[in-house]
Write a protein that holds these residues in place. Structure first.
Motif, PDB file in Angstrom:
ATOM      1  N   ILE A   1      33.170  45.098  39.001  1.00 25.39           N
ATOM      2  CA  ILE A   1      35.395  46.114  38.421  1.00 25.39           C
ATOM      3  C   ILE A   1      35.067  44.623  37.960  1.00 25.39           C
ATOM      4  N   PRO A   2      35.947  44.237  37.068  1.00 25.16           N
ATOM      5  CA  PRO A   2      35.920  43.270  36.611  1.00 25.16           C
ATOM      6  C   PRO A   2      37.557  42.461  36.904  1.00 25.16           C
ATOM      7  N   LYS A   3      37.955  41.707  36.832  1.00 22.85           N
ATOM      8  CA  LYS A   3      38.739  41.482  38.378  1.00 22.85           C
ATOM      9  C   LYS A   3      40.020  41.307  36.596  1.00 22.85           C
ATOM     10  N   HIS A   4      41.460  42.272  37.154  1.00 25.91           N
ATOM     11  CA  HIS A   4      42.467  41.756  36.369  1.00 25.91           C
ATOM     12  C   HIS A   4      43.772  40.866  36.595  1.00 25.91           C
ATOM     13  N   LYS A   5      43.783  40.516  35.467  1.00 30.75           N
ATOM     14  CA  LYS A   5      44.683  39.046  34.599  1.00 30.75           C
ATOM     15  C   LYS A   5      46.028  39.597  34.891  1.00 30.75           C
ATOM     16  N   SER A   6      46.728  39.525  35.280  1.00 31.82           N
ATOM     17  CA  SER A   6      48.512  39.880  35.493  1.00 31.82           C
ATOM     18  C   SER A   6      48.576  39.043  34.021  1.00 31.82           C
ATOM     19  N   LYS A   7      49.605  39.859  33.340  1.00 28.93           N
ATOM     20  CA  LYS A   7      50.803  39.146  32.271  1.00 28.93           C
ATOM     21  C   LYS A   7      51.462  38.902  32.227  1.00 28.93           C
ATOM     22  N   THR A   8      52.096  39.380  33.956  1.00 24.73           N
ATOM     23  CA  THR A   8      53.887  37.953  33.724  1.00 24.73           C
ATOM     24  C   THR A   8      53.656  37.255  34.958  1.00 24.73           C
ATOM     25  N   ASP A   9      52.419  37.235  35.401  1.00 24.67           N
ATOM     26  CA  ASP A   9      52.068  35.937  36.571  1.00 24.67           C
ATOM     27  C   ASP A   9      50.830  35.645  36.065  1.00 24.67           C
ATOM     28  N   LYS A  10      51.068  34.520  35.438  1.00 22.69           N
ATOM     29  CA  LYS A  10      50.436  33.735  35.226  1.00 22.69           C
ATOM     30  C   LYS A  10      49.410  32.681  36.609  1.00 22.69           C
ATOM     31  N   PHE A  11      50.260  32.590  37.632  1.00 20.17           N
ATOM     32  CA  PHE A  11      49.305  31.802  38.841  1.00 20.17           C
ATOM     33  C   PHE A  11      48.940  32.789  39.995  1.00 20.17           C
ATOM     34  N   ALA A  12      48.305  33.978  38.985  1.00 23.81           N
ATOM     35  CA  ALA A  12      48.236  35.354  40.285  1.00 23.81           C
ATOM     36  C   ALA A  12      46.701  35.552  40.449  1.00 23.81           C
ATOM     37  N   LEU A  13      45.676  34.269  39.932  1.00 24.45           N
ATOM     38  CA  LEU A  13      44.382  34.442  40.530  1.00 24.45           C
ATOM     39  C   LEU A  13      44.885  32.761  41.575  1.00 24.45           C
ATOM     40  N   HIS A  14      45.077  32.233  42.097  1.00 18.45           N
ATOM     41  CA  HIS A  14      45.440  31.218  42.795  1.00 18.45           C
ATOM     42  C   HIS A  14      46.080  31.665  43.525  1.00 18.45           C
ATOM     43  N   LYS A  15      46.974  32.597  43.452  1.00 20.35           N
ATOM     44  CA  LYS A  15      47.717  32.931  44.767  1.00 20.35           C
ATOM     45  C   LYS A  15      46.318  34.541  45.498  1.00 20.35           C
ATOM     46  N   ASP A  16      45.550  34.285  44.544  1.00 15.15           N
ATOM     47  CA  ASP A  16      44.901  35.849  45.812  1.00 15.15           C
ATOM     48  C   ASP A  16      44.282  35.007  46.794  1.00 15.15           C
ATOM     49  N   PRO A  17      44.623  35.832  47.910  1.00 19.66           N
ATOM     50  CA  PRO A  17      44.242  35.370  49.344  1.00 19.66           C
ATOM     51  C   PRO A  17      42.357  35.154  49.428  1.00 19.66           C
ATOM     52  N   LYS A  18      41.526  35.758  48.479  1.00 22.83           N
ATOM     53  CA  LYS A  18      40.164  36.013  48.092  1.00 22.83           C
ATOM     54  C   LYS A  18      39.678  34.971  47.168  1.00 22.83           C
ATOM     55  N   ARG A  19      40.551  34.451  46.701  1.00 18.94           N
ATOM     56  CA  ARG A  19      39.985  33.197  46.312  1.00 18.94           C
ATOM     57  C   ARG A  19      39.911  31.839  46.583  1.00 18.94           C
ATOM     58  N   CYS A  20      39.388  31.255  45.990  1.00 12.42           N
ATOM     59  CA  CYS A  20      40.441  29.851  46.101  1.00 12.42           C
ATOM     60  C   CYS A  20      41.396  29.631  44.664  1.00 12.42           C
ATOM     61  N   PRO A  21      41.818  28.615  45.410  1.00 11.54           N
ATOM     62  CA  PRO A  21      43.795  28.636  44.470  1.00 11.54           C
ATOM     63  C   PRO A  21      42.830  27.222  43.435  1.00 11.54           C
ATOM     64  N   VAL A  22      42.001  25.870  43.560  1.00 11.61           N
ATOM     65  CA  VAL A  22      41.738  25.526  43.341  1.00 11.61           C
ATOM     66  C   VAL A  22      40.657  25.919  41.972  1.00 11.61           C
ATOM     67  N   CYS A  23      39.521  26.669  42.228  1.00 14.48           N
ATOM     68  CA  CYS A  23      38.780  27.385  41.120  1.00 14.48           C
ATOM     69  C   CYS A  23      38.325  28.520  40.473  1.00 14.48           C
ATOM     70  N   ALA A  24      39.199  29.614  41.680  1.00 18.58           N
ATOM     71  CA  ALA A  24      39.275  30.866  41.699  1.00 18.58           C
ATOM     72  C   ALA A  24      38.289  31.374  42.096  1.00 18.58           C
ATOM     73  N   ALA A  25      37.455  30.806  42.256  1.00 20.25           N
ATOM     74  CA  ALA A  25      36.613  31.316  43.190  1.00 20.25           C
ATOM     75  C   ALA A  25      36.450  32.087  44.650  1.00 20.25           C
ATOM     76  N   LYS A  26      35.600  33.122  44.473  1.00 22.19           N
ATOM     77  CA  LYS A  26      35.592  33.528  46.108  1.00 22.19           C
ATOM     78  C   LYS A  26      35.231  33.267  46.873  1.00 22.19           C
ATOM     79  N   LEU A  27      36.082  32.843  47.957  1.00 22.76           N
ATOM     80  CA  LEU A  27      36.001  32.105  49.912  1.00 22.76           C
ATOM     81  C   LEU A  27      35.056  33.367  50.373  1.00 22.76           C
TER      82      LEU A  27
END
Length: 91
Positions: free
Chosen positions: A14-40
């Motif tokens: 399933i493709p990752k949903h990108k929020s239109k209202t929060d541009k930092f959503a990928l960097h705040k995700d606890p499952k992803r690296c905040p620097v490069c957004a790769a899966k931890l």
């Protein structure tokens, strides 16, 4: 199908949903690296996430406080510094 197989299937298919209202959503995700957004990766028995990203080599720097939100959740790596709490880049 086990829960682990189902979780891997959902994350890879399933493709990752990108929020239109929060541009930092990928960097705040606890499952992803905040620097490069790769899966931890998970540690031990799979309960918690590692404090180091295997793809960009960023690590959690507990001694650095975020300038924007004031938490000690800043990750530092070769690609830069970013807060895992608010997603803002640090200088």
């Amino acid at each position: 199908m086990s829960n682990r197989e189902l979780e891997n299937l959902v994350e890879n298919e399933i493709p990752k949903h990108k929020s239109k209202t929060d541009k930092f959503a990928l960097h705040k995700d606890p499952k992803r690296c905040p620097v490069c957004a790769a899966k931890l990766e998970k540690i031990g028995k799979g309960t918690r996430r590692k404090n180091q990203c295997m793809s960009c080599k960023a690590v959690l720097a507990k001694e650095i406080r975020c300038q924007h939100c004031g938490t000690n959740r800043v990750w530092r790596g070769p690609k830069g510094m970013r807060c895992h709490g608010c997603g803002h880049a640090q200088s």
